[in-house]
Motif scaffolding. Structure first.
Motif, mmCIF file in Angstrom:
data_model
loop_
_atom_site.group_PDB
_atom_site.id
_atom_site.type_symbol
_atom_site.label_atom_id
_atom_site.label_comp_id
_atom_site.label_asym_id
_atom_site.label_seq_id
_atom_site.Cartn_x
_atom_site.Cartn_y
_atom_site.Cartn_z
ATOM 1 N N SER A 1 78.319 3.378 53.742
ATOM 2 C CA SER A 1 77.085 3.525 52.943
ATOM 3 C C SER A 1 76.459 4.897 53.200
ATOM 4 O O SER A 1 75.892 5.513 52.290
ATOM 5 N N ASP B 1 78.496 0.473 45.977
ATOM 6 C CA ASP B 1 78.528 0.073 47.389
ATOM 7 C C ASP B 1 78.625 -1.446 47.475
ATOM 8 O O ASP B 1 77.629 -2.150 47.387
ATOM 9 N N GLU B 2 79.842 -1.928 47.632
ATOM 10 C CA GLU B 2 80.151 -3.362 47.704
ATOM 11 C C GLU B 2 79.643 -4.106 46.464
ATOM 12 O O GLU B 2 78.853 -5.034 46.580
ATOM 13 N N GLY C 1 74.631 -2.658 56.291
ATOM 14 C CA GLY C 1 74.478 -3.966 55.651
ATOM 15 C C GLY C 1 75.086 -5.091 56.486
ATOM 16 O O GLY C 1 74.476 -6.135 56.731
ATOM 17 N N GLN D 1 74.134 -1.485 47.981
ATOM 18 C CA GLN D 1 74.569 -2.667 48.736
ATOM 19 C C GLN D 1 73.478 -3.734 48.717
ATOM 20 O O GLN D 1 73.759 -4.918 48.703
HETATM 21 MG MG LIG Z 1 77.267 -0.475 54.007
#
Ligand SMILES: [Mg+2]
Ligand SMILES: Nc1ncnc2c1ncn2[C@@H]1O[C@H](COP(=O)(O)OP(=O)(O)OP(=O)(O)O)[C@@H](O)[C@H]1O
Ligand SMILES: Nc1ncnc2c1ncn2[C@@H]1O[C@H](COP(=O)(O)OP(=O)(O)OP(=O)(O)O)[C@@H](O)[C@H]1O
Ligand SMILES: [Mg+2]
Lengths: 228, 228
Positions: free
Chosen positions: A45, A166-167, B144, A90
């Motif tokens: 990230s 991001d994810e 995260g 995220q």
């Molecule tokens: Mg992350």
């Protein structure tokens, strides 16, 4: 197109100093579809925020389309961030007081040249992620995966040159994940959009053209995807 | 132990009315390790919030340890929520002004009978999720997946009878996911803790004893896991 040269990023808050990126070198050409994978806390990230111009490196250089980003004016940075880069966070970061439609249309209101039909464009992007029936729901009236899909629609609405995801499938079931990935692949092929996807999902990584592995703030592998 | 009888949940905000759960029947015995799976928006988090006494049904009855929850006093509800149920939220909900250690120790400060060494207990739970080196980080200073792990440690700190884990591995890489699942299985076996895990990850679901499938607010399948 995206060129990271000896990038380091250190977070300090007075007491503790954390080296999140320790010397990252990376070149991504226009139109590539790249997966960025690695353990929790490895720096994914952080790297995405640097590439998205949401943060600046502590050391090293980031060249974007040939330009050293350290030399961009703050207007130019804002232009890249708002119109040329679409960021899927995220943690989504939808605005709680706006419904899904207004969250998605908001980036279009910030453009210099206004578009003729921003509401229709926002509706089309919501439809792309099967969220049109929920356009009037606010974020707290949506499930986790529904919020994630609205965040995806919002990142696509300006037809950006670069998508940093991001994810993007972290909160989605396998069918919805596959739909989102098909959508991103279609955008990549139809418009040569450069797409970087951080993911913990091997199925998602295998469907990208190239997989970059990061570990403890360093790139440990960078190779063509074998397609799983 | 956990018994949902004809449970319905409808969300209304004046203009729109959404039937999130349309008649759910479910019985879970003490000590079971159950996966709850289903598409995005199917009602999983809604069901988890009802079971965790964070919300009340629109129709139907929820019996907890034989007691109709509609007849619990608000003190009794608080006692269950704070001491007997550990909830891992899909969006973590860590307190931003507290570091990891203080986020994890906080539930222990709310207990009626204070413990002798809450800080040591909190540190042990952080160590269980490999987050002890980060005890002084605040949530925004964590990745995260690191935030998710702190949320998991916090849910475990009161040794609850029931753990409700809403997508506890959504932000984690496969190695860290496996570690978290091993931790939950170990707690389930060592202490007969009843554990319900909402997950989109088939590997996680297969490692539970029983898999409940929900679709559009109704349970469509409820069977013993074949172990994948
Ligand atoms: Mg992350
Ligand atoms: N306050 C609310 N008002 C209106 N609708 C709501 C509200 N909260 C949830 N919903 C709706 O209820 C449905 C179920 O939501 P829920 O959060 O339980 O889904 P979920 O199964 O957890 O999904 P996910 O896998 O995406 O997290 C969703 O379609 C959502 O839009
Ligand atoms: N503001 C900050 N101050 C201190 N440390 C930080 C800060 N932000 C991030 N970190 C640390 O930097 C490291 C990298 O974080 P990053 O968010 O990039 O990880 P990640 O690879 O995205 O992980 P995940 O897969 O869990 O999301 C983490 O170990 C985190 O603790
Ligand atoms: Mg949910």
């Amino acid at each position: 197109f995206i060129h990271l040269d000896s990038i380091e990023k250190t977070f300090s808050n007075g007491k503790l100093s954390y080296h999140a990126l320790k010397g990252v070198n990376l070149s991504i050409d226009r139109g590539e579809l790249v997966a960025l994978v690695g353990p929790s806390g490895s720096g994914k990230s952080t790297a995405m925020h640097l590439m998205g111009l949401l943060d600046t490196p502590s050391k090293g250089r980031y060249l974007l389309d040939g330009l050293p980003t350290s030399q961009l004016t703050s207007d130019e940075r804002a232009h890249w961030r708002n119109e040329k880069i679409g960021f899927i966070f995220q943690q989504f970061f939808l605005l709680p007081k706006f419904n899904a439609l207004n969250n998605v249309v908001l980036p279009l209101r910030y453009r210099k040249e206004k578009l003729e039909n921003p509401i229709q464009i926002a509706r089309d992007r919501l439809a792309d992620v099967s969220m049109l029936p929920y356009e009037a729901h606010r974020p707290y009236e949506l499930s986790g995966g529904q919020q994630q899909r609205v965040a995806i629609a919002r990142a696509l609405v300006s037809n950006p040159d670069i998508i940093l995801a991001d994810e993007p499938t972290g909160a989605l079931d396998s069918k919805t994940s596959a739909d989102v990935l098909d959508l991103l692949k279609e955008i990549n092929q139809a418009r040569q959009t450069t797409i970087i996807i951080v993911t913990h999902d091997h199925h998602v990584a295998q469907q990208c053209d190239r997989i970059i592995q990061i570990h403890d703030g360093l790139i440990v592998d960078d190779s063509v995807s074998t397609g799983g």
